[in-house]
Design a protein around this motif. Sequence first.
Motif: not given
Length: 270
Positions: A173, A176-177, A180, A184, A186-187, A207-210, A212
């Motif tokens: 988590r 990822q934070e 971002l 980078y 989110p996609e 995707r990066l926002d997915e 975690s």
Amino acid sequence: MKGKVVFVGAGPGAPDLITVRGARVLAEADIIIWASSLVSPDLVAGHKRGAELIDSASASLEDLTPLYERARDEGLLVARVHTGDPAIYGATAEQRDQCRAVGIAFESIPGVSAFSAAAAAAEVELTLPEVAQSLILTRLEGGRTPMPPRERVREFARHGTTMALYLSAARNRALQEELLAGGYPPETPVIIGHKVSWPDEVLIRCRLDELSATMKDHHWWKHTVILVGPALAEAPVAKRSHLYHPGFRHEYRAADPAAADDLRTKGARA
């Protein structure tokens, strides 16, 4: 009687991804020191008759000193097996100091690192013309091992190029934070490689926002490398490399005149 310690890069896991030189040392070694928590047992299965196998999973640096002293005194060959490449998160600098203190010779044999094996398994190129021409190898800060003050995932992410992240799966988590927050989108494509090249290898794209959520679904906290960056897209938009373009001249090949004009024109437009 002098003996020798050889730091052997075992590669990412598959026994046939060790180098020929590394395999030869393992076959000839009198003592093989390996960590069962990281290295596949298949890699050390081809040892010679009578070789001594030492599992270092629970050993400290000091626990190995008597082995090195015995190797020095008896002229033995020690294979110190490291997962991946010994130069990447292998803690070999302190072990070389240990060898110097003991008075035993040493050398290193490189190995295939997990980031390279993951890229090969996913059939991606980590560097693409005008998309990503740099590769950053790093880990998330804030863990038990301090990071230099200027080395932060968020700052590295500002480059927007390909990044390979080690030793960061358990804090997915926060990872990822930070990625971002560094810029980078989110996609941004991500490839998660778990136990790359092992029989139970798993590769997942997301995707990066997915990132975690995906890692938590699989409960991965070790044996995991994470690749992130625009070059990892399944159908990346990239210009053709000049190296194999018929209009590109180099010392081994003359340029085709028409193709050279086309290459210059496209370059000017770009």
